[in-house]
Design a protein around this motif. Structure first.
Motif, PDB file in Angstrom:
ATOM      1  N   LYS A 168      -9.145  20.206 -58.931  1.00 40.50           N
ATOM      2  CA  LYS A 168      -9.205  19.410 -60.164  1.00 40.50           C
ATOM      3  C   LYS A 168      -7.885  18.679 -60.402  1.00 40.50           C
ATOM      4  O   LYS A 168      -7.870  17.559 -60.932  1.00 40.50           O
ATOM      5  N   ALA A 169      -6.784  19.300 -60.004  1.00 40.11           N
ATOM      6  CA  ALA A 169      -5.493  18.616 -60.106  1.00 40.11           C
ATOM      7  C   ALA A 169      -5.459  17.409 -59.177  1.00 40.11           C
ATOM      8  O   ALA A 169      -4.938  16.338 -59.533  1.00 40.11           O
ATOM      9  N   LEU A 170      -6.018  17.562 -57.978  1.00 41.92           N
ATOM     10  CA  LEU A 170      -6.028  16.465 -57.010  1.00 41.92           C
ATOM     11  C   LEU A 170      -6.853  15.283 -57.505  1.00 41.92           C
ATOM     12  O   LEU A 170      -6.506  14.129 -57.253  1.00 41.92           O
ATOM     13  N   VAL A 171      -7.942  15.561 -58.218  1.00 35.88           N
ATOM     14  CA  VAL A 171      -8.752  14.476 -58.784  1.00 35.88           C
ATOM     15  C   VAL A 171      -7.885  13.560 -59.642  1.00 35.88           C
ATOM     16  O   VAL A 171      -7.970  12.330 -59.557  1.00 35.88           O
ATOM     17  N   LEU A 172      -7.033  14.153 -60.476  1.00 37.35           N
ATOM     18  CA  LEU A 172      -6.144  13.345 -61.319  1.00 37.35           C
ATOM     19  C   LEU A 172      -5.015  12.720 -60.510  1.00 37.35           C
ATOM     20  O   LEU A 172      -4.653  11.558 -60.721  1.00 37.35           O
ATOM     21  N   ALA A 173      -4.440  13.484 -59.583  1.00 38.15           N
ATOM     22  CA  ALA A 173      -3.293  12.981 -58.820  1.00 38.15           C
ATOM     23  C   ALA A 173      -3.633  11.714 -58.049  1.00 38.15           C
ATOM     24  O   ALA A 173      -2.783  10.829 -57.868  1.00 38.15           O
ATOM     25  N   ARG A 174      -4.876  11.587 -57.603  1.00 36.71           N
ATOM     26  CA  ARG A 174      -5.279  10.389 -56.857  1.00 36.71           C
ATOM     27  C   ARG A 174      -5.258   9.140 -57.727  1.00 36.71           C
ATOM     28  O   ARG A 174      -5.240   8.032 -57.218  1.00 36.71           O
ATOM     29  N   THR A 184       2.615  16.694 -53.338  1.00 34.81           N
ATOM     30  CA  THR A 184       2.712  18.072 -53.821  1.00 34.81           C
ATOM     31  C   THR A 184       1.331  18.670 -54.054  1.00 34.81           C
ATOM     32  O   THR A 184       1.041  19.803 -53.659  1.00 34.81           O
ATOM     33  N   THR A 185       0.465  17.884 -54.686  1.00 34.35           N
ATOM     34  CA  THR A 185      -0.879  18.372 -55.001  1.00 34.35           C
ATOM     35  C   THR A 185      -1.691  18.584 -53.732  1.00 34.35           C
ATOM     36  O   THR A 185      -2.424  19.580 -53.603  1.00 34.35           O
ATOM     37  N   LEU A 186      -1.589  17.667 -52.779  1.00 34.97           N
ATOM     38  CA  LEU A 186      -2.287  17.823 -51.503  1.00 34.97           C
ATOM     39  C   LEU A 186      -1.830  19.099 -50.791  1.00 34.97           C
ATOM     40  O   LEU A 186      -2.645  19.824 -50.207  1.00 34.97           O
ATOM     41  N   ARG A 187      -0.519  19.376 -50.820  1.00 34.99           N
ATOM     42  CA  ARG A 187      -0.005  20.587 -50.164  1.00 34.99           C
ATOM     43  C   ARG A 187      -0.589  21.839 -50.795  1.00 34.99           C
ATOM     44  O   ARG A 187      -1.084  22.736 -50.112  1.00 34.99           O
TER      45      ARG A 187
END
Length: 373
Positions: A168-174, A184-187
């Motif tokens: 869910k964090a990655l959804v926003l980070a994109r 950072t989020t991908l890692r």
């Protein structure tokens, strides 16, 4: 949509005409369509956009803010919840930083307890559609930190829940146009996917993290996590490439991150070699001196890996000592999935006393981590 840089700039103007035009552009709406959404005449929307009309009443501005998914204060009005929420946002970064310090120092349950109220409040606000760009950053960071902390403290069967939070964090980070935060989020998401057993997806996220990392240290951390995922996925060439990439940055002193540490890298290297069915090479790696662990949980992780390697090479006494130590420390640090690793290694190495001790410790931890009746 308000995470878009252009839309965020419009919000920053606090000008209703600019905000309405940005909203229509982002959603490809005509003035007539926006008027229908707001319950206004098209001519009234046109007059607001040309600044011939400026709704000054509180109820009207609250209505527009609610319809467009905006925090009320951006249109110059307040909400009874705004003051409390503003205070939450003001201290949100500090909560996340302190929780990360707690996690890295082995106080993972404390980190989860700090993060959960922050994440829950931000999620509730997001469900109302009332988060601006800066608060979206905070929500993404809270999701990420909570997922990583849960991934440390949850047993293996519940690790997909941790990966869901980092996802869910990655959804926003994109959407946030920030390569450093995206890397950072991908890692972190890639690592949680690995722990949840989704190895190919983990490798894909971590290769992407290597590609978008903006510093040598960040790339080194991504390489370290990629090495672990590649080893477990049975990809020897990628594993070797990733270990070498991380080693170069450790040798160069590229950063002080937990994963750019000789002790940590030694464990990652040994575990990967064991996963690739090279236990004797793994034993040679573990025989090399590597200093002290960068965080308490890494001492447990290394003890489990050492026990696995020793058991695989037939050194029963050493394996039993390492795994017994891992069981005791993992229970103390509340690390259930490390206990599960230790039990598997002991079972594979025919060490029944350690198996029993590990299962008993795991049962006690499950009681602590289960929701209250």
């Amino acid at each position: 949509m308000w995470s878009d840089p252009g839309a965020a700039q419009a919000l920053g103007s606090r000008d209703l005409a600019t905000i309405l035009r940005a909203y229509r552009a982002a959603n490809r709406l005509s003035q007539e369509a926006l008027a229908a959404q707001l319950g206004y005449d098209k001519s009234y929307v046109a007059m607001i956009e040309t600044r011939k009309r400026n709704p000054g009443d509180v109820a009207g501005r609250r209505h527009i803010a609610r319809a467009l998914g905006l925090p009320f204060h951006l249109l110059g009005v307040t909400d009874p919840d705004d003051a409390d929420f503003a205070a939450l946002v003001q201290f949100g970064d500090s909560v996340i930083r302190l929780a990360e310090i707690a996690r890295q120092s082995g106080r993972v349950v404390e980190a989860v307890n700090e993060l959960w109220p922050l994440a829950a409040r931000l999620e509730a606000r997001a469900a109302e559609g009332r988060l601006e760009r800066e608060t979206l950053y905070l929500l993404a960071a809270a999701r990420l930190a909570l997922g990583v902390s849960l991934g440390t403290v949850l047993p293996e069967e519940r690790l997909p829940g941790a990966a869901a939070w980092t996802g869910k964090a990655l959804v926003l980070a994109r959407h946030l146009d920030d390569d450093h935060f995206l890397a950072t989020t991908l890692r972190m998401h890639g690592n949680e996917l690995r722990k949840a057993g989704r190895l190919r997806a983990a490798v894909a996220r971590l290769e992407h993290a290597v590609a978008v990392s903006t510093t040598s240290a960040a790339r080194g951390v991504a390489f370290a996590l990629l090495a672990r995922a590649a080893g477990e996925a049975g990809l020897p060439d990628l594993f070797t490439e990733a270990i070498e990439g991380c080693q170069q940055r450790v040798d160069a002193g590229s950063g002080k991150e937990l994963l750019l540490n000789p002790f940590t890298l030694r464990e990652i290297h040994a575990r990967g070699l064991l996963a690739l069915d090279r236990p004797l090479d793994a034993l040679k790696v573990l025989d090399a001196a590597a200093g002290a662990p960068a965080a308490p949980q890494w001492q447990v992780i290394e003890r489990v890996t050492t026990g696995e390697v020793l058991a695989a090479t037939g050194e029963q006494a050493g394996a039993e000592e390492a795994l017994a130590s891992a069981v005791a420390t993992a229970e103390h640090r509340r690390l259930p999935h490390q206990l599960q690793r230790a039990v598997r290694a002991a079972k594979h190495g025919s060490l029944p006393a350690v198996v029993d001790a590990g299962r008993s410790a795991l049962q006690r931890l499950r009681g602590l981590l289960s929701p209250a009746a």
